[in-house]
Design an enzyme around this catalytic site. Structure first.
Site, short mmCIF file in Angstrom:
data_model
loop_
_atom_site.label_atom_id
_atom_site.label_comp_id
_atom_site.label_asym_id
_atom_site.label_seq_id
_atom_site.Cartn_x
_atom_site.Cartn_y
_atom_site.Cartn_z
N GLU A 128 -14.33 12.69 41.95
CA GLU A 128 -13.34 12.05 41.09
C GLU A 128 -12.99 12.82 39.84
O GLU A 128 -13.86 13.23 39.09
CB GLU A 128 -13.92 10.72 40.61
CG GLU A 128 -14.05 9.70 41.66
CD GLU A 128 -14.83 8.53 41.09
OE1 GLU A 128 -14.21 7.70 40.46
OE2 GLU A 128 -16.05 8.51 41.28
N ASP A 154 -13.37 -1.67 41.34
CA ASP A 154 -14.04 -0.37 41.27
C ASP A 154 -14.86 -0.28 39.98
O ASP A 154 -14.75 -1.13 39.09
CB ASP A 154 -12.99 0.76 41.37
CG ASP A 154 -13.61 2.05 41.89
OD1 ASP A 154 -14.84 2.19 41.88
OD2 ASP A 154 -12.84 2.95 42.32
C1 BGC Z 1 -15.11 5.28 43.02
C2 BGC Z 1 -15.30 4.52 44.29
C3 BGC Z 1 -16.74 4.35 44.58
C4 BGC Z 1 -17.44 3.72 43.41
C5 BGC Z 1 -18.92 3.56 43.60
C6 BGC Z 1 -15.92 4.71 41.91
O1 BGC Z 1 -15.84 5.47 40.78
O2 BGC Z 1 -13.76 5.30 42.66
O3 BGC Z 1 -14.64 5.17 45.34
O4 BGC Z 1 -16.92 3.59 45.73
O5 BGC Z 1 -17.23 4.49 42.26
O6 BGC Z 1 -19.58 4.75 43.52
C1 BGC Z 2 -21.07 7.19 39.37
C2 BGC Z 2 -20.11 7.15 40.51
C3 BGC Z 2 -18.90 6.49 40.07
C4 BGC Z 2 -18.32 7.13 38.81
C5 BGC Z 2 -17.20 6.34 38.26
C6 BGC Z 2 -20.43 7.85 38.18
O1 BGC Z 2 -21.27 7.82 37.10
O2 BGC Z 2 -22.23 7.84 39.74
O3 BGC Z 2 -20.62 6.50 41.61
O4 BGC Z 2 -17.98 6.56 41.08
O5 BGC Z 2 -19.28 7.22 37.81
O6 BGC Z 2 -16.32 7.05 37.53
#
Ligand code: BGC
Ligand code: BGC
Length: 836
Positions: A532, A333
């Protein structure tokens, strides 16, 4: 321009030489992984065994062997690295032979997160072309592009947006899940991508977790019953070995393992459960995923028994690859490797040794590439592991048909932009919305009569971003409005269509006031978009600032108007006041673009009969109080239908939730968050003043603090400063840890109205011994402006982001006059401040 191989190796060797410790660290780390034992080490033999069903293709295997023999070491290393669109060019893909690119939640082609669909296809062609360019003598492996198409092709304007997974969980309909997968795959193919980071197969056990809505259910059997269907919808059957010739993409089940099992539901946290719970609850969906030949698995940010998954060889290699026979490739990830014990974002051989085949290294791809290459050349990571990882990646690319497919724009479905959000696709989403609604209460109000006069209240009623939730066009689902959703139907618009078709009328009134007395009211309320960790909460109460509609419901009801409460939410929450104050209560989850699916069920046929019944059942327990330990008010599986016998309503006990808040808001409505203080400080030695009531004075009268209006009367604090240096500070005695947020694109947002500009200003954060301050032009604005400062900028300026007791500091010099409306974390700045 291609960097000659010799010089690359020389650069790499240099890196290793300057870091004498690097080699030793690797030796120690590989010793560590080979003799893993103790907490967080799994026993593969107690896990179920599967057979990966994708047939071995002898032609592909021969080709892989041939490629491995011809590829240079830099070419191999490149395949192991995935870069984000934010930070990579087609030129980089050519030079470094990168295996993959991704588009994160806040990225888009040509720097535009909201780029129109044709731009995505154009960018896909450019990256593809540079990946297969062999003019430099390389083998030219086509790049694969991954995207978070997690509820439809959800980064693309105009795409069909399905309910988030929790809503699908309520449907209990694997066949429809498969059709959703097919539609999503087809829409992805229109814009030229080949890979979705979906489905999320988390089995959330604590709904305080902000990603809970990405999981279908808390029940492992229900999740397991969906996974195969979704993978089949996206990829076609496991025997399919030329996905790109049909309407398919590759899938990624995520996040392996126990992303939904962290203690207290903390995102990216630690799960301290036993190995049998790990296997039986969180491992349950991986069997069906493997049985359907899922092509990739994404490893979780989180830890199990204190050990980060991304570095856990016993699980990634022992359980997933060896015991479960997973034959695709494993991707990590977003910079998750940087969280592995002993690693940084720039260096982490441990992840490869644990079994990660491809590093998601969005902005760190270059150092990761250099580091892996240097270690491979020095022989401190074995070639056998590198070859195995590359072979897995090539195998998936061959199964996809990537080598023969040609440029993205030449493939089936490419450029058929009418397919995005086509009527047929929207019909599938509308069906899903209809089937996902869960009826918790109905005291003879529903179905609504189409001929009557309907009032639609609540701020979420006509807000497509709100009904779509996070991972919609932007990462957090914020910073967008109805104009970004062409072809979509809001909840209000859907109700209006249905009621007007029956000869009735609808009034939209966010605050519930009306000109003509309605026959009934639908009050839409609930959560606002988050993704998230922004969505993590301390309790299961709806944030206090979102409970205003309770009073609207009570007021309408007091006037004898029947009230339907319609809740937009990513999870079951304590909302007893709304259950008590309404005559009917419907959970809509995060329905997505097809609001008409709600009207289909709520509005009847004109003869008092429903057009569609409620079929949705709760995918998780609904809490009795904000504390999950107090048990369920409605259990998993609960859901009324139109045929359910009418029962008297016994009023539910209500508890005070005034303190329930998003802990990412530090200052609002003129007050700091609970347990925080607002301070005014001067130079060292000056007395510090804690501002509790206004008007107040500080620094011997040099600073006056008064109330100003922002959003509500006296919703801001105004600081009128005479000369000298002064700082406005938000302090918390429990230092905050913003490490996760700093690794992502999170900003500190400060809403300011500057009536008289200072001579100079600095904005930032501080801890006991560190600080990160950025100079801030702070011009006169004559109106509130929401500034954002990237947290990673504060880190680069020296703040220890894990330990901040003054997370907000605004320091000015000279005479100035400004008001602060709000300070919080988020992504939706009006002006992003430069980090210089
Ligand atoms: C998320 C994933 C996601 C990835 C790409 C991560 O932060 O946990 O679920 O696929 O970013 O955006
Ligand atoms: C990105 C997401 C990713 C996340 C990770 C963001 O900056 O746009 O895709 O999942 O960071 O924590």
């Amino acid at each position: 321009m291609h960097t000659p191989r010799a010089s690359l190796s020389a650069i790499a060797a240099g890196i290793l030489a300057t870091s004498a410790l690097a080699g030793c660290a690797t030796v120690r780390d590989s010793a560590q992984v080979s003799s893993e034992s103790g907490a967080g080490v799994a026993h593969p033999e107690i896990w179920p065994a599967y057979d990966y069903p994708v047939p071995v293709n002898p032609e592909h295997e021969a080709r892989i062997a041939n490629l491995l023999a011809r590829m240079t070491l830099p070419e191999k290393i490149g395949q192991l690295v995935q870069a984000d669109l934010c930070c990579v060019t087609p030129e980089d893909v050519r030079t470094y032979n990168l295996g993959s690119i991704l588009v994160g939640g806040n990225s888009g082609p040509y720097g535009n997160d909201l780029a129109p669909a044709p731009e995505w296809l154009r960018a896909a062609d450019e990256f593809y072309a540079s990946s297969v360019d062999t003019s430099d003598g390389g083998v030219g492996i086509p790049v694969v592009w991954g995207t978070d198409a997690v509820h439809g092709h959800s980064n693309i304007i105009g795409a069909t947006l399905f309910p988030h997974n929790i809503g699908l969980g309520a449907m209990r309909d694997p066949d429809l899940v498969e059709r959703i997968g097919q539609v999503t795959a087809a829409e992805i193919r229109v814009t030229g991508q080949e890979w979705t980071f979906a489905p999320t197969v988390a089995v959330p056990q604590d709904y305080r977790w902000g990603r809970a809505y990405e999981g279908y259910s808390s029940n492992p059997d229900l999740v397991a019953s969906y996974v195969g269907a979704m993978v089949r919808g996206l990829q076609g059957p496991p025997s399919n070995d030329d996905l790109l010739s049909g309407p398919y993409v590759i899938a990624s089940t995520k996040h392996f393992l126990a992303d939904g099992g962290t203690d207290n539901g903390v995102d990216q946290g630690n799960s301290s459960i036993s190995e049998s719970e790990l296997r039986d609850i969180h491992g349950a969906p991986y069997g069906p995923a493997i049985a359907e030949g899922v092509a990739t698995v994404m490893v979780s940010f989180s830890s199990w028994q204190g050990r980060k998954m991304t570095g856990n060889r016993s699980l990634v290699t022992g359980v997933l690859k060896d015991r479960m026979d997973f034959g695709g490739f494993v991707v990590s990830d977003w910079n998750a490797h940087g969280q592995v014990e002993g690693c940084t974002n720039e260096s982490c051989p441990q992840a490869l040794m644990a079994g990660i085949d491809m590093y998601m290294a969005p902005d760190s791809w270059r150092p990761i590439y250099d580091d892996l290459l240097a270690r491979a050349e020095a022989g401190t990571i074995p070639m056998s592991r590198i070859d195995e990882a590359v072979a897995r990646i090539l195998r998936v690319k061959m199964r996809l048909g990537l080598f023969e497919a040609g440029a993205p724009s030449t493939r089936p479905l490419s450029g058929e932009f009418d397919t995005l959000g086509s009527p047929e696709h929207r019909a599938v989403a509308r069906e899903a919305v209809r089937k996902s609604l869960v009826l918790l209460k109905n005291q003879n109000v529903l179905p609504l009569a189409p001929g009557g006069r309907l009032l639609v209240a609540g701020e979420g009623a006509d807000d497509l971003a709100r009904q779509s939730g996070g991972w919609t066009l932007s990462w957090q689902g914020t910073g967008i409005d109805n104009s970004n959703f062409p072809g979509a139907t809001s909840i209000y618009a859907g109700l209006r269509l249905a009621v007007e078709a029956g000869g009735g009328s609808v009034q939209l009134s966010p605050d519930g006031s009306f000109t003509q007395r309605p026959d009934a009211a639908v009050v839409v309320f609930g959560e606002k978009p988050y993704a998230e960790f922004q969505g993590d909460r301390e309790t299961l109460a709806l944030d206090a600032d979102l409970t205003g509609p309770y009073a609207t419901m009570a007021r309408l009801r007091a006037q004898g108007i029947p009230v339907v409460a319609l809740m937009i939410t990513g999870r079951p929450l304590y909302v007893n006041p709304a259950l008590n104050a309404s005559d009917a209560f419907v959970v809509a989850w995060l329905p997505g673009s097809e609001g008409e699916g709600i009207a289909d069920v709520l509005v009847g046929d004109g003869e008092g009969n429903p057009r569609f019944d409620f079929t949705g059942k709760l995918p998780a327990d609904w809490p009795r109080t904000p504390d999950m330990d107090d048990g369920a008010l409605f259990e998993f599986g609960y859901g009324l239908t139109y045929g359910s016998p009418a029962a008297a309503w016994t009023p539910l006990a209500e508890v005070d939730t005034a303190a329930a808040a998003d802990t990412r808001t530090w200052f609002a409505a003129g007050r700091p968050a609970a347990s925080w203080s607002l301070l005014v400080e001067g130079n060292e030695g000056d007395a510090q003043t804690r501002v509790t009531t206004v008007p107040a004075e500080a620094l011997s009268g040099r600073v006056r603090v008064s109330a100003a209006d922002f959003q509500v009367q006296e919703g801001a604090r105004r600081f009128t400063i005479q000369d000298g240096t002064a700082s406005v500070v938000l302090r918390n005695f429990e230092p905050v840890d913003l490490d996760r947020e700093t690794n992502a694109d999170v900003l500190m947002l400060v809403t300011l109205n500057t009536m008289d500009a200072p001579d100079s200003a600095m904005l930032g954060a501080a801890g006991e011994t560190t600080s990160g301050m950025v100079s801030f032009a702070m011009p006169r604005t004559d109106g509130f402006v929401r500034y954002g400062i990237p947290l990673r900028c504060l880190r680069s300026k020296g703040a220890d982001m894990t330990d901040l007791n003054q997370p907000f500091v605004l320091q000015t010099t000279g005479t100035t006059d400004f008001a602060i409306g709000e300070v919080r974390l988020g992504t939706d700045a009006e002006v992003v401040l430069p980090c210089d």
